[in-house]
Design a protein around this motif. Structure first.
Motif, short mmCIF file in Angstrom:
data_model
loop_
_atom_site.label_atom_id
_atom_site.label_comp_id
_atom_site.label_asym_id
_atom_site.label_seq_id
_atom_site.Cartn_x
_atom_site.Cartn_y
_atom_site.Cartn_z
N ILE A 63 0.88 -1.08 -0.15
CA ILE A 63 0.07 -0.03 0.00
C ILE A 63 0.93 1.29 0.03
CG2 ILE A 63 -1.90 1.20 1.28
CD1 ILE A 63 -2.53 -1.64 2.49
N PRO A 241 -4.46 8.49 7.97
CA PRO A 241 -3.63 6.98 7.59
C PRO A 241 -2.24 7.30 6.59
CG PRO A 241 -5.70 7.32 6.31
CD PRO A 241 -5.72 8.66 7.17
N LYS A 243 0.46 8.86 6.06
CA LYS A 243 0.99 10.10 5.55
C LYS A 243 2.18 10.44 6.33
CE LYS A 243 -2.86 12.29 4.98
NZ LYS A 243 -3.73 11.17 4.90
N ALA A 272 -11.56 5.89 12.85
CA ALA A 272 -11.41 7.05 12.08
C ALA A 272 -10.17 7.27 11.14
CB ALA A 272 -11.28 8.29 13.27
N VAL A 276 -11.32 0.19 12.59
CA VAL A 276 -12.01 -0.06 13.56
C VAL A 276 -11.59 -1.06 14.60
CG1 VAL A 276 -13.74 -1.70 12.55
CG2 VAL A 276 -14.56 0.11 14.27
N THR A 277 -10.82 -2.22 14.02
CA THR A 277 -10.22 -3.08 14.70
C THR A 277 -8.77 -3.06 15.20
OG1 THR A 277 -9.71 -4.05 12.32
CG2 THR A 277 -11.57 -5.06 13.48
N GLY A 280 -5.87 -3.87 13.60
CA GLY A 280 -5.49 -3.12 12.22
C GLY A 280 -4.82 -1.80 12.46
N ASP B 422 -9.62 -10.41 9.18
CA ASP B 422 -10.55 -9.38 9.35
C ASP B 422 -10.08 -8.28 10.40
OD1 ASP B 422 -11.97 -10.77 7.67
OD2 ASP B 422 -13.77 -11.25 9.08
N GLU B 423 -9.19 -8.52 11.09
CA GLU B 423 -9.07 -7.66 12.26
C GLU B 423 -7.63 -6.71 11.77
OE1 GLU B 423 -9.62 -10.83 13.27
OE2 GLU B 423 -11.53 -10.47 14.15
N ILE B 424 -6.71 -7.52 11.17
CA ILE B 424 -5.86 -6.88 10.51
C ILE B 424 -6.20 -5.73 9.43
CG2 ILE B 424 -3.71 -7.01 9.39
CD1 ILE B 424 -3.09 -8.14 12.16
N ALA B 425 -7.29 -6.11 8.51
CA ALA B 425 -8.01 -5.52 7.86
C ALA B 425 -7.18 -4.58 6.71
CB ALA B 425 -8.42 -4.20 8.71
N LEU B 426 -6.37 -5.47 6.14
CA LEU B 426 -5.53 -4.78 4.98
C LEU B 426 -6.30 -4.43 3.91
CD1 LEU B 426 -2.65 -5.01 5.12
CD2 LEU B 426 -2.39 -6.75 3.35
N ILE B 429 -7.53 -0.86 4.86
CA ILE B 429 -6.25 0.00 4.79
C ILE B 429 -5.99 0.45 3.42
CG2 ILE B 429 -4.06 0.26 5.58
CD1 ILE B 429 -4.39 -1.46 7.90
N ARG B 430 -6.08 -0.74 2.62
CA ARG B 430 -5.70 -0.56 1.10
C ARG B 430 -6.92 0.39 0.61
NH1 ARG B 430 -2.85 -4.56 -1.24
NH2 ARG B 430 -3.72 -6.04 -0.06
N VAL B 432 -8.71 2.82 1.80
CA VAL B 432 -8.62 4.16 2.39
C VAL B 432 -7.19 4.85 1.89
CG1 VAL B 432 -8.44 5.56 4.50
CG2 VAL B 432 -10.13 3.64 4.32
N GLY B 433 -6.21 3.86 2.00
CA GLY B 433 -5.02 4.50 1.37
C GLY B 433 -4.09 5.58 2.15
N ASN B 434 -3.61 6.71 1.46
CA ASN B 434 -2.91 7.44 1.91
C ASN B 434 -3.93 8.90 2.21
OD1 ASN B 434 -0.39 7.08 -0.26
ND2 ASN B 434 -0.43 6.13 1.80
N ASP B 435 -5.34 8.71 1.89
CA ASP B 435 -6.09 9.89 1.93
C ASP B 435 -7.46 9.14 2.37
OD1 ASP B 435 -4.94 12.25 1.03
OD2 ASP B 435 -4.51 11.08 -0.86
N GLY B 436 -8.39 10.17 2.93
CA GLY B 436 -9.50 9.77 3.51
C GLY B 436 -9.37 9.15 4.62
N PHE B 438 -11.56 6.32 7.66
CA PHE B 438 -12.22 4.97 7.95
C PHE B 438 -13.72 5.23 8.34
CE2 PHE B 438 -8.81 2.01 7.59
CZ PHE B 438 -7.62 2.88 7.30
N HIS B 443 -16.16 -1.79 6.22
CA HIS B 443 -15.46 -2.57 7.64
C HIS B 443 -15.66 -1.99 8.85
CE1 HIS B 443 -11.75 -3.61 10.08
NE2 HIS B 443 -11.84 -4.80 9.57
N THR B 444 -15.82 -0.66 8.84
CA THR B 444 -16.11 0.07 9.96
C THR B 444 -17.68 0.08 10.23
OG1 THR B 444 -14.38 1.75 9.44
CG2 THR B 444 -16.08 2.42 11.23
#
Lengths: 519, 519
Positions: A63, A241, A243, A272, A276-277, A280, B422-426, B429-430, B432-436, B438, B443-444
């Motif tokens: 990522i 996230p 940055k 946020a 949420v886990t 993660g 599900d908890e590591i939630a890759l 995370i992918r 949402v990336g570098n912007d935005g 959760f 997932h949330t």
């Protein structure tokens, strides 16, 4: 050289004398950072550790993290990372190789070498609340913007309490000082009012360079002496996230190149800015921290780095951040396991969401401080004085927290649990037998004055005694103590020549306009 | 039999409905006693465990414990102990053989079988404050003697909160009821206002027998059913140093013979009734508890026994007892190690020295509750509502403590630290990336409502929101909540026939004069 050594010795001696004089307000425990003798609480099994590590590595490999810093992008490109725009991806081999270069423990030596702190291993260090824009005390009775006097008063508490081992960021933002010169005035106050290890905000090159120069001057150090070993540190947050902003990385690179220490603390609020886990959120936090540490190790192998955690959760109803929650405790413990896995010293915090220094403030803060203990945290940021999720600094809360910190210091003394014949005390038990009591016997008399923790703020009188003394609740007792400490505060000694040099530096830099304020 | 089974099922069903109705005041976690998944904190190494064990055994072998109870002396003489006057010495072989007969875990089944508790293993159970003679609430604003209404109100809180698992002693002594009949009125209140496991004071045979009879009636049980498995328990304190008084032992023997559970909790205050050194105070406490447990096991092998600790220290200045101190925490942890060594379930407490429900109250109580966690405590006495070293019961403190207890319940849910994909939630995370952020992602959204602890008393609003809502400190919020809970309280269901039988029993025993009051 001879001069500065002499100065140090005299400084130390006088600091000791001042501490003894200051002890008139309260009897406190001596400066003696606790050694955490407890086995850490570890919610993860080996598989869990591997899963979070793998998650963090895959975040970095697949990522990527954005570095909004051209210099960092150039360095990381040179190091073989994959750069697309500002996004940087790096392989786990590179990350682990770089992180492996960071020392597992190191020292920071402030201007008073008696206040040298060792970061890492089992040592726990406590720092003052840092960076709240607002202030609250019982006399004002409401939340108000911080000013220089409030900041100075909180710095006096930082210096006064032996259980505060480092002076973190500004204990409150003095917004009455223009941002371009704030760092000059506050650092002058910090360096003259305290002699503990301190911090530069990574907020632009001028501030960072100014603070390094002031710490060098205050320590009576040559440039070479300053750069030979850590004299200070910076703490940066990633912008979750994934940055890293320009000034943060810039400040760290400047400190790294001059041999100073770096704390990297992502603020991954689960639900946020992070999943949420909690696993993660922890994995993301680790990824954000490790890629920065890898950069700094590439630039200056072996530079001291601390991995910080600020993983908590939001309120399900409002989205507001929550602190000292069960999820906060577990994520701190998990991060502790991971910090040991990476061989890095760890930072966590003393935090709460409460707005005033009441019962909620103390159970949330207790939760976070015990999580610091359980996780094997080395640096406890915001350990005293924090309210409202870090938006308010309070002197009452500061003093209340110090009572808790002292108790942790006492809790870590192994003699409490000693089990030699003198401690089992069979002869004393035999002498008292089935009747009588232990008050007067020699075994008690010999040990009485040092056997137990002695509080400075807790009131252990019975209700009637407490009522006769005014029936004062804890926050108000802390307020009175605050006034007394400030009223009788004596700054640690500093040679006049050093003070003048610092003042001249401040004046000169002010006349040059301080630092740009393009924000 | 069929009748009582039906009654139980209906009772349980209606109790569930009442709990749901009661949930209108606050949203609380369901009844679900926490399983302590943490590895205990163990300050003693193996040598230390052996040293304390040896100390306790030598106390019993060489010094002896006084039993002011003729029946006990006769039994122990028959068992081969060495009796001189009231002093009893016993060999470690006998002690260990007897203690080995006690079960490491057992259940207590109250009148509502849905409230059955298992004591031992890794289960943590919380009970209400027990036995303060005085009461304090914010409205009264001072310490006053307890009365029946106050006692009833605290019983309602005991029933209302799902995190309170057993109804210990009287939550406040109703001194407006004559001592001869107090147990009858309070047990009637306890049995009708709560359906949780409860307790008889061992204060003379009439009280103990009356309470056993009332618990039997309330449960709709035959004598045989009552005696077949624990339906209640007693808790006794030794009179430290090294004494067991008549009524305490008498009560335990009566309960033991009818198959009910026994908690033995010496109150060894280091420096007063026990050595000033914590290991000595713990060794003495163990000796006092183990000799009583040995007696009960000799009388009724396999009877459930719990080893309690109440080892704390005095204030060095005044001699007043202190609670929730570092020494208290370590002695509780040490006792936990010893309880596991002896294979006995363990009791400790939620305690403080503070006089009002303020910051000090909560850091001392937090210390003691985290020590309960760290020690592997099974029964946490006084877990809610205790002030002034147990001399005051407070409804505000009760509710504040319940917030902490719920947090411990949540803290012990292993899913917080789950590390599956599900908890590591890759993927999250992918995405949402570098912007935005959760907040809005699936997932949330899927996990949001149950992902985090939801407090009922903690105020997580920011300062402005908190101020707009009245700027109310924690204790006052708890007071309002107390009034609301009491105002809308619904007692758990009880068959009219059972209630009448209970009332008739109380009337009859009152007409017979109740219990003697020769004290």
């Amino acid at each position: 050289m001879a001069d500065s050594a002499t100065r140090r010795r005299r400084g130390g001696g006088r600091a000791g004398a001042a501490a003894r004089r200051g002890a008139a307000v309260i009897e406190q425990m001596p400066w003696n950072p606790p050694i955490n003798i407890d086995r850490p609480t570890e919610p993860l099994d080996q598989e869990g550790v591997e899963a979070i590590h793998d998650g963090a590595m895959r975040i970095l490999e697949e990522i990527g993290v954005a570095f909004y810093n051209e210099e960092a992008l150039g360095i990381l490109r040179e190091a073989g990372c994959t750069i697309e725009g500002e996004n940087v991806r790096m392989g786990r081999d590179f990350v682990m190789e770089m992180v492996g270069k960071a020392p597992s423990r190191f020292t920071i030596t402030p201007r008073n070498p008696e206040r040298t702190i060792e970061i890492g291993g089992k040592t726990m260090l406590f720092g003052n609340v840092s960076s709240p824009p607002n202030y609250w005390d019982l006399e004002i009775g409401k939340k108000v913007p911080g000013n220089r006097e409030m900041c100075r008063n909180l710095l006096k508490l930082t210096q006064y309490f032996n259980c505060i081992h480092f002076a973190g960021g500004y204990p409150v933002e003095p917004v009455d000082i223009h941002a371009s010169i704030r760092h000059l005035d506050v650092l002058y106050d910090k360096l003259t009012l305290t002699d503990k290890a301190m911090h530069a905000y990574s907020l632009g090159k001028e501030r960072v360079e100014d603070v390094m120069e002031m710490v060098r001057i205050a320590g009576g150090l040559s440039r070479e002496e300053f750069e030979a070993s850590p004299r200070m540190y910076t703490n940066i947050n990633s912008t979750s996230p994934l940055k890293h902003d320009h000034p943060m990385i810039d400040g760290c690179l400047r400190l790294a190149r001059r041999g100073q220490a770096i704390v990297v603390t992502p603020f991954t609020l689960a639900g946020a800015m992070a999943p949420v886990t909690m696993a993660g959120a922890v994995a993301q936090s680790l990824a954000e921290a490790l890629c920065a540490i890898a950069l700094f190790q590439y630039v200056r192998p072996g530079i001291p780095c601390v991995i910080g955690t600020f993983t908590s959760n939001v309120d399900m109803k409002s989205g507001a951040p929550a602190f000292g929650t069960p999820e906060y405790m577990r994520s701190t413990q998990m991060t502790g396991q991971m910090a040991r896995f990476y061989g890095l010293p760890m930072r966590s915090s003393g935090v709460c969401a409460a707005n005033v220094p009441d019962g909620q403030a103390m159970w949330e803060t207790s939760n976070s401080l015990w999580a610091a203990v359980q996780s094997g945290t080395n640096m406890v940021y915001h350990a005293a004085g924090w309210l409202e999720g870090g938006l308010i600094a309070s002197p009452e809360k500061f003093i209340m927290d110090c009572e808790l910190l002292q108790q942790i210091q006492r809790y870590m003394q192994p003699e409490i649990s000693a089990t030699g014949p003198d401690e089992i005390a069979l002869d004393a038990i035999r002498a008292v037998g089935n009747d009588g009591h232990f008050f007067g016997i020699e075994h008690t008399q010999k040990r009485y004055s040092t056997a137990f923790y002695q509080p400075f703020l807790s009131d252990w009188k019975n209700y009637e005694g407490w009522e006769a003394a005014g029936g004062i609740w804890t926050a108000e007792r802390a307020h009175h103590m605050f006034k007394e400490i400030i009223g009788s505060f004596e700054a640690p000694p500093m040679d006049d020549a050093v003070r003048e040099e610092l003042a001249e530096f401040v004046e000169r830099r002010k006349s040059e306009g301080g630092a740009p304020t393009d924000f």
